[in-house]
Design a protein around this motif. Structure first.
Motif, PDB file in Angstrom:
ATOM      1  N   GLU A 162       1.295   5.478  -0.095  1.00  0.00           N
ATOM      2  CA  GLU A 162       0.787   6.835   0.035  1.00  0.00           C
ATOM      3  C   GLU A 162       1.805   7.723  -0.666  1.00  0.00           C
TER       4      GLU A 162
ATOM      5  N   VAL B  66       0.878  -1.161   0.000  1.00  0.00           N
ATOM      6  CA  VAL B  66       0.000   0.000   0.000  1.00  0.00           C
ATOM      7  C   VAL B  66       0.920   1.217   0.000  1.00  0.00           C
TER       8      VAL B  66
ATOM      9  N   TYR C 132      -6.333   5.173  -5.848  1.00  0.00           N
ATOM     10  CA  TYR C 132      -7.290   6.014  -5.139  1.00  0.00           C
ATOM     11  C   TYR C 132      -6.813   7.461  -5.214  1.00  0.00           C
TER      12      TYR C 132
ATOM     13  N   ARG D 110      -2.442  13.923  -4.366  1.00  0.00           N
ATOM     14  CA  ARG D 110      -2.159  12.867  -3.395  1.00  0.00           C
ATOM     15  C   ARG D 110      -2.876  11.606  -3.838  1.00  0.00           C
ATOM     16  N   TYR D 111      -2.222  10.487  -3.621  1.00  0.00           N
ATOM     17  CA  TYR D 111      -2.757   9.195  -4.032  1.00  0.00           C
ATOM     18  C   TYR D 111      -2.580   8.180  -2.906  1.00  0.00           C
ATOM     19  N   ILE D 112      -3.410   7.181  -2.932  1.00  0.00           N
ATOM     20  CA  ILE D 112      -3.157   5.939  -2.214  1.00  0.00           C
ATOM     21  C   ILE D 112      -3.303   4.850  -3.255  1.00  0.00           C
TER      22      ILE D 112
END
Length: 141
Positions: A88, A86, A123, A105-107
């Motif tokens: 960030e 995962v 995301y 910004r992303y995840i």
């Protein structure tokens, strides 16, 4: 990238390729049957791309729309599944068409098998499309 590279190593390499605007090499990191999903994509944007060919077509003109300069914040988290991470991250640069700033910004949830990306859930924040003064909606498609 060697097949024994960790998912984190492969991901870091993928970011370098994006900064270098080397989209063919970035696509080369994908399995033939790889899938990318955009769970928060707004209406009219793709929510799922299946297969390396579809991913290549989607990314082909990315550098013509977004000029990435840096990923100043990247945190990679291991999961209990050794093939999944995962991430960030924050990407910054400029929108090519308008010259305006790009700051996103992303995840991401990324799965790697045999040294290739097989699944990527991105995301990203669609609210940036609504920010005054940005022409992201027209530039990014």
């Amino acid at each position: 990238m060697p097949a024994h590279a960790t998912p984190a190593d492969l991901y870091r390499h993928s970011l370098r390729l994006l900064l270098d605007k080397n989209i063919p090499a970035w696509v080369g990191l994908w399995a033939e049957d790889g899938i990318i999903e955009f769970p928060f994509a707004p209406k009219g944007w793709p929510t799922r791309l299946e297969g390396k060919e579809a991913i290549a077509a989607y990314m082909r003109h990315y550098p013509d729309h977004i000029d990435l300069h840096d990923f100043p914040e990247v945190q990679i988290h291991d999961t209990t599944a050794p093939d999944r991470i995962v991430v960030e991250l924050r990407g910054v640069g400029r929108l090519v068409e308008t010259g305006g700033p790009f700051d996103m910004r992303y995840i991401a949830v990324v799965t790697v098998h045999d040294g290739l990306i097989t699944s990527y859930r991105d995301y990203w924040n669609p609210t940036i499309l609504q920010e005054p003064g940005t022409d992201f909606a027209r530039s990014a498609r």
